[in-house]
Each structure stands twice: as C-alpha cells, then as structure tokens.
Scaffold this motif. Structure first.
Motif, PDB file in Angstrom:
ATOM      1  N   ASN A   1      -9.621  29.618  14.691  1.00 55.61           N
ATOM      2  CA  ASN A   1      -8.180  29.734  14.905  1.00 55.61           C
ATOM      3  C   ASN A   1      -7.821  29.806  16.385  1.00 55.61           C
ATOM      4  O   ASN A   1      -6.655  29.780  16.739  1.00 55.61           O
ATOM      5  CB  ASN A   1      -7.619  30.970  14.202  1.00 55.61           C
ATOM      6  N   ILE A   2      -8.819  29.901  17.245  1.00 56.26           N
ATOM      7  CA  ILE A   2      -8.566  30.008  18.677  1.00 56.26           C
ATOM      8  C   ILE A   2      -8.344  28.620  19.291  1.00 56.26           C
ATOM      9  O   ILE A   2      -7.621  28.446  20.243  1.00 56.26           O
ATOM     10  CB  ILE A   2      -9.738  30.732  19.376  1.00 56.26           C
ATOM     11  N   ILE A   3      -8.981  27.622  18.714  1.00 47.60           N
ATOM     12  CA  ILE A   3      -8.933  26.275  19.274  1.00 47.60           C
ATOM     13  C   ILE A   3      -8.078  25.379  18.373  1.00 47.60           C
ATOM     14  O   ILE A   3      -8.145  25.467  17.163  1.00 47.60           O
ATOM     15  CB  ILE A   3     -10.366  25.694  19.372  1.00 47.60           C
ATOM     16  N   GLY A   4      -7.281  24.530  18.972  1.00 47.87           N
ATOM     17  CA  GLY A   4      -6.551  23.528  18.199  1.00 47.87           C
ATOM     18  C   GLY A   4      -5.144  23.937  17.831  1.00 47.87           C
ATOM     19  O   GLY A   4      -4.527  24.782  18.471  1.00 47.87           O
ATOM     20  N   GLU A   5      -4.648  23.335  16.757  1.00 46.27           N
ATOM     21  CA  GLU A   5      -3.250  23.509  16.353  1.00 46.27           C
ATOM     22  C   GLU A   5      -3.003  24.799  15.587  1.00 46.27           C
ATOM     23  O   GLU A   5      -1.875  25.266  15.513  1.00 46.27           O
ATOM     24  CB  GLU A   5      -2.827  22.327  15.480  1.00 46.27           C
ATOM     25  N   SER A   6      -4.018  25.370  14.982  1.00 46.68           N
ATOM     26  CA  SER A   6      -3.815  26.527  14.110  1.00 46.68           C
ATOM     27  C   SER A   6      -3.115  27.706  14.767  1.00 46.68           C
ATOM     28  O   SER A   6      -2.176  28.250  14.190  1.00 46.68           O
ATOM     29  CB  SER A   6      -5.136  26.978  13.501  1.00 46.68           C
ATOM     30  N   PRO A   7      -3.533  28.152  15.975  1.00 46.48           N
ATOM     31  CA  PRO A   7      -2.850  29.319  16.543  1.00 46.48           C
ATOM     32  C   PRO A   7      -1.375  29.058  16.811  1.00 46.48           C
ATOM     33  O   PRO A   7      -0.537  29.931  16.595  1.00 46.48           O
ATOM     34  CB  PRO A   7      -3.587  29.604  17.844  1.00 46.48           C
ATOM     35  N   ILE A   8      -1.050  27.854  17.255  1.00 41.25           N
ATOM     36  CA  ILE A   8       0.354  27.521  17.511  1.00 41.25           C
ATOM     37  C   ILE A   8       1.125  27.498  16.204  1.00 41.25           C
ATOM     38  O   ILE A   8       2.238  28.014  16.106  1.00 41.25           O
ATOM     39  CB  ILE A   8       0.458  26.166  18.246  1.00 41.25           C
ATOM     40  N   ALA A   9       0.524  26.918  15.171  1.00 42.93           N
ATOM     41  CA  ALA A   9       1.180  26.842  13.862  1.00 42.93           C
ATOM     42  C   ALA A   9       1.435  28.232  13.306  1.00 42.93           C
ATOM     43  O   ALA A   9       2.530  28.519  12.831  1.00 42.93           O
ATOM     44  CB  ALA A   9       0.321  26.028  12.893  1.00 42.93           C
ATOM     45  N   TYR A  10       0.433  29.106  13.371  1.00 38.53           N
ATOM     46  CA  TYR A  10       0.615  30.455  12.837  1.00 38.53           C
ATOM     47  C   TYR A  10       1.639  31.236  13.635  1.00 38.53           C
ATOM     48  O   TYR A  10       2.425  31.989  13.080  1.00 38.53           O
ATOM     49  CB  TYR A  10      -0.717  31.192  12.754  1.00 38.53           C
ATOM     50  N   SER A  11       1.651  31.057  14.951  1.00 45.49           N
ATOM     51  CA  SER A  11       2.659  31.728  15.771  1.00 45.49           C
ATOM     52  C   SER A  11       4.060  31.282  15.379  1.00 45.49           C
ATOM     53  O   SER A  11       4.974  32.093  15.279  1.00 45.49           O
ATOM     54  CB  SER A  11       2.440  31.429  17.254  1.00 45.49           C
ATOM     55  N   LYS A  12       4.219  29.988  15.154  1.00 42.59           N
ATOM     56  CA  LYS A  12       5.529  29.466  14.750  1.00 42.59           C
ATOM     57  C   LYS A  12       5.922  30.009  13.381  1.00 42.59           C
ATOM     58  O   LYS A  12       7.071  30.414  13.160  1.00 42.59           O
ATOM     59  CB  LYS A  12       5.519  27.946  14.723  1.00 42.59           C
ATOM     60  N   ILE A  13       4.988  30.034  12.445  1.00 41.01           N
ATOM     61  CA  ILE A  13       5.271  30.543  11.100  1.00 41.01           C
ATOM     62  C   ILE A  13       5.666  32.011  11.159  1.00 41.01           C
ATOM     63  O   ILE A  13       6.646  32.429  10.543  1.00 41.01           O
ATOM     64  CB  ILE A  13       4.055  30.321  10.175  1.00 41.01           C
ATOM     65  N   ILE A  14       4.928  32.812  11.916  1.00 41.03           N
ATOM     66  CA  ILE A  14       5.245  34.236  12.055  1.00 41.03           C
ATOM     67  C   ILE A  14       6.629  34.401  12.673  1.00 41.03           C
ATOM     68  O   ILE A  14       7.440  35.206  12.211  1.00 41.03           O
ATOM     69  CB  ILE A  14       4.163  34.961  12.891  1.00 41.03           C
ATOM     70  N   GLY A  15       6.933  33.630  13.710  1.00 41.64           N
ATOM     71  CA  GLY A  15       8.256  33.679  14.333  1.00 41.64           C
ATOM     72  C   GLY A  15       9.362  33.287  13.369  1.00 41.64           C
ATOM     73  O   GLY A  15      10.419  33.928  13.329  1.00 41.64           O
ATOM     74  N   ASP A  16       9.126  32.257  12.566  1.00 40.38           N
ATOM     75  CA  ASP A  16      10.122  31.830  11.574  1.00 40.38           C
ATOM     76  C   ASP A  16      10.359  32.905  10.522  1.00 40.38           C
ATOM     77  O   ASP A  16      11.489  33.145  10.102  1.00 40.38           O
ATOM     78  CB  ASP A  16       9.692  30.527  10.898  1.00 40.38           C
ATOM     79  N   ILE A  17       9.294  33.570  10.094  1.00 32.76           N
ATOM     80  CA  ILE A  17       9.434  34.660   9.116  1.00 32.76           C
ATOM     81  C   ILE A  17      10.292  35.770   9.711  1.00 32.76           C
ATOM     82  O   ILE A  17      11.223  36.268   9.067  1.00 32.76           O
ATOM     83  CB  ILE A  17       8.049  35.187   8.689  1.00 32.76           C
TER      84      ILE A  17
END
Length: 117
Positions: A62-78
């Motif tokens: 989860n440190i490399i690639g799109e996943s951390p950005i995606a999860y950050s966006k999802i958490i922010g949207d929630i």
C-alpha cells in the motif's frame, strides 16, 4: 461491527449510510466502494459511524503505487459526506483495526449550524 455483504438485509439507519457510500467512487476500479469491495464492515449508531476498509495501512504494497492515494481519497470522501453532516463522530479503520481517519465533534459545532437553512 456488521461485516458488509451486498445481499444482507440491513436496518434503515444502515441502508441510509449504504446508499450514501454508493456515491463514493474507488479511484482504482472506477466503481463505487461497495461494489469494488473496499468496505469490509460498518457500525451505525445515532451519532457515530464506524467503517472498516479492506486494506492494511502498514502493508508494504500500500506504500507504492495508486493504492495509498486511492485510500486517502476514499477516507476524505467518507469524512466529507458523514462528519457533522450526518454524524458527530466518524471513525475509519483498516483491517488491522487501526484508525486511519477520525473525526470527533467535541461540542464545538452543532450539525444544524452547518446545514443550509
């Protein structure tokens, strides 16, 4: 916590939250976070929402690639959709039960002050 399953019957307060979660898009898959399998579980009470997401925050993948950005966006949207708008307290957890997003209304704001009138 109720483990999320798309074919389960939920009480009305859960259905309301699930309908709103359907509007949050997973940037990696392009689908909503329920269909993409990001939501692992949730708990809804009168003033508190707890959501568990299907990832481990400390995992190396989860440190490399799109996943951390995606999860950050999802958490922010929630947080944007639920904190103070529908609930005084919102907690987002990973699968290791670690808090990855937290909002607590300590009495400084009243939800009705933020709603359009």
């Amino acid at each position: 916590m109720k483990i999320y399953s798309p074919d389960r019957e939920y009480p009305p307060e859960y259905r309301e939250v699930l309908e709103e979660l359907k509007k949050i898009i997973d940037p990696v898959t392009g689908g909503d976070i329920l269909d993409s399998g990001v939501v692992a579980g949730l708990e809804v009470t009168k003033d508190t929402l707890k959501i568990w997401l299907r990832f481990e925050s400390h995992a190396e993948y989860n440190i490399i690639g799109e996943s951390p950005i995606a999860y950050s966006k999802i958490i922010g949207d929630i947080m944007e959709r639920f904190a103070l708008v529908k609930f005084d307290n919102v907690y987002v957890y990973d699968l290791g039960n670690k808090i990855v997003g937290k909002f607590e209304n300590k009495g400084r704001y009243k939800p009705e002050d933020l709603r359009e009138g």
